[in-house]
Design a protein around this motif. Structure first.
Motif, short mmCIF file in Angstrom:
data_model
loop_
_atom_site.label_atom_id
_atom_site.label_comp_id
_atom_site.label_asym_id
_atom_site.label_seq_id
_atom_site.Cartn_x
_atom_site.Cartn_y
_atom_site.Cartn_z
N TRP A 100 18.99 -23.18 -10.86
CA TRP A 100 18.02 -23.10 -11.51
C TRP A 100 16.69 -23.44 -10.62
N THR A 101 16.59 -22.20 -10.58
CA THR A 101 14.37 -22.38 -9.77
C THR A 101 13.41 -22.99 -9.75
N ALA A 102 12.14 -22.99 -9.54
CA ALA A 102 10.97 -23.24 -9.80
C ALA A 102 10.30 -21.70 -10.43
N SER A 103 10.94 -20.98 -10.09
CA SER A 103 10.40 -19.48 -10.57
C SER A 103 10.43 -18.58 -11.76
N TRP A 104 9.06 -18.58 -12.03
CA TRP A 104 9.63 -18.57 -12.96
C TRP A 104 9.63 -16.37 -13.17
N TYR A 105 10.53 -15.74 -14.34
CA TYR A 105 10.70 -14.56 -13.76
C TYR A 105 9.82 -13.55 -13.34
N GLN A 106 9.42 -12.74 -12.34
CA GLN A 106 8.17 -12.00 -12.14
C GLN A 106 8.75 -10.33 -11.22
N PRO A 107 7.89 -9.72 -11.14
CA PRO A 107 8.57 -8.66 -9.76
C PRO A 107 8.04 -8.73 -8.86
N TYR A 108 9.28 -8.35 -8.12
CA TYR A 108 8.74 -8.68 -6.69
C TYR A 108 7.50 -8.48 -6.21
N PRO A 109 7.19 -8.99 -4.88
CA PRO A 109 6.06 -7.80 -4.16
C PRO A 109 6.27 -6.21 -4.31
N LYS A 110 5.42 -5.49 -4.09
CA LYS A 110 6.09 -4.21 -3.81
C LYS A 110 6.70 -3.19 -5.12
N SER A 111 7.09 -4.27 -6.33
CA SER A 111 8.31 -3.87 -6.99
C SER A 111 7.81 -2.88 -7.93
N TRP A 112 8.59 -1.54 -8.63
CA TRP A 112 8.00 -0.52 -8.97
C TRP A 112 9.13 -0.64 -10.37
N HIS A 113 10.07 -1.62 -10.30
CA HIS A 113 10.96 -1.52 -11.31
C HIS A 113 9.34 -1.82 -12.62
N LYS A 114 9.84 -1.66 -13.54
CA LYS A 114 9.16 -2.46 -14.71
C LYS A 114 11.49 -2.73 -15.76
N ASP A 115 10.19 -4.38 -16.23
CA ASP A 115 11.25 -5.37 -17.07
C ASP A 115 10.37 -5.89 -18.35
N ALA A 116 10.99 -5.07 -19.78
CA ALA A 116 10.07 -6.41 -21.01
C ALA A 116 9.84 -8.08 -20.53
N ASN A 117 10.71 -7.94 -19.95
CA ASN A 117 11.27 -9.08 -19.65
C ASN A 117 10.03 -10.36 -18.74
N PHE A 118 9.53 -9.90 -17.86
CA PHE A 118 8.82 -10.46 -16.81
C PHE A 118 7.69 -11.08 -17.55
N GLY A 119 7.23 -12.24 -17.12
CA GLY A 119 6.37 -12.88 -17.52
C GLY A 119 6.31 -14.30 -16.95
N GLU A 120 6.31 -15.10 -18.21
CA GLU A 120 6.54 -16.52 -18.19
C GLU A 120 7.55 -17.04 -19.04
N ASN A 121 8.75 -16.33 -19.59
CA ASN A 121 9.72 -16.91 -20.48
C ASN A 121 10.82 -16.59 -19.87
N PHE A 122 11.09 -16.72 -19.07
CA PHE A 122 12.54 -16.68 -18.44
C PHE A 122 12.60 -17.73 -16.69
N LYS A 123 13.07 -18.21 -16.33
CA LYS A 123 12.93 -19.47 -15.18
C LYS A 123 14.08 -18.65 -14.34
N VAL A 124 13.98 -18.26 -12.90
CA VAL A 124 15.24 -17.18 -11.76
C VAL A 124 16.32 -18.57 -12.05
N ILE A 125 17.59 -18.12 -12.30
CA ILE A 125 18.54 -18.65 -11.75
C ILE A 125 19.17 -18.09 -10.41
N ARG A 126 19.65 -19.13 -9.65
CA ARG A 126 19.93 -17.94 -8.36
C ARG A 126 21.52 -18.81 -7.84
N GLY A 127 22.17 -18.12 -7.38
CA GLY A 127 23.31 -18.27 -6.45
C GLY A 127 25.01 -17.71 -7.58
N GLY A 128 25.78 -17.94 -7.07
CA GLY A 128 27.14 -17.06 -7.48
C GLY A 128 27.83 -18.50 -8.61
N ALA A 129 28.42 -18.40 -9.30
CA ALA A 129 29.62 -19.52 -9.84
C ALA A 129 30.89 -19.40 -9.99
#
Length: 257
Positions: A181-210
């Motif tokens: 787990w990380t502290a970050s909400w799932y948001q677009p990166y700076p300068k990103s053109w990617h659109k995702d309906a899930n961006f916002g404060e509903n999901f937290k970012v998880i990092r690393g393989g497993a």
């Protein structure tokens, strides 16, 4: 009188290290990540499997760019069952896993543990820099996948037991074992053109393989350290744990360190 004064001085000096220890990260348990720029994100690629959704596509980690971060500390190892039980003694887990990374922890539980210990969860940018260093590598050891260098097997392993899974800063188990787990909400990166309906404060970012319970489902892309996965903060999953971070010069309660 002189003897009493000398004894008092000795007692005071004997207590000093303990007092300092309470606000200073332990050298053995935390790693200092220096201030400076690092390369954030995934290189642009058209090779995206058709079954991948907006939330699982690496397009959400583009464009690759330089980012500056202030210095911070991060735990050398993932939080273990033994660590977590000190915080939540009522929790029950199978015996023999004290030195394994705790998993099946919600974001809220991970956040509470870090705050209880005078720390905080790392941001996803801090996590990525601690894992990949400053040269933009895709895995902690370089740019080519080598399954022998991290725990991508069928069961979790004790923290720090896979010697190849160590970042340039000395942080361990960021490429395998459990995702984090990380502290970050799932948001677009700076300068990103990617659109995702899930961006916002509903999901937290998880990092690393497993590690992977299933024969299918393992993909090289999922193991890359700049890859972003997400989940609701209430979710508990079998392959996700966490580690903590701390700002330089203060505890996370805001008091000077």
């Amino acid at each position: 009188m002189k003897q009493a004064t000398l004894l008092l001085v000795l007692v005071v000096f004997s207590l000093l290290p303990a007092c300092q220890h309470s606000s200073t990260p332990e050298k053995e348990s935390m790693v200092l990540i220096p201030a400076g720029e690092f390369q954030l994100g995934m290189p642009v690629s058209d090779n995206i499997p058709a079954f991948m959704s907006d939330r699982t596509s690496s397009a959400n980690a583009q464009p690759m760019q330089n980012m500056h971060l202030d210095a911070f500390y991060i735990d050398r190892f993932e939080v273990t069952y033994a660590d977590f039980l000190a915080f939540k003694p009522s929790a029950r887990y199978a015996e023999g896993r004290a030195n394994h990374p705790v998993r099946g922890i919600s974001w809220h539980e991970a956040d509470a543990y870090c705050l209880w210990s005078g720390k905080r969860l790392p941001t996803e940018f801090e996590w990525e820099k601690a894992a990949r260093g400053e040269d933009g590598r895709l895995f902690v050891w370089g740019n080519e996948l080598d399954k022998s260098k991290a725990n991508f097997g069928k069961t979790p392993q004790p923290v720090g037991s896979v010697k190849g899974d160590v970042s340039v800063y000395g942080v361990q188990d960021m490429n395998g074992n459990v995702s984090e787990w990380t502290a970050s909400w799932y948001q677009p990166y700076p300068k990103s053109w990617h659109k995702d309906a899930n961006f916002g404060e509903n999901f937290k970012v998880i990092r690393g393989g497993a590690y992977n319970k299933r024969e299918h489902g393992f993909m090289e892309q999922f193991a890359m350290v700049p890859y972003r996965n997400v989940a609701p903060p209430t979710m508990r999953t079998w392959n996700t744990g966490f580690r903590c971070a701390q700002s330089v010069g203060k505890t996370e309660s805001g008091n000077p360190g």
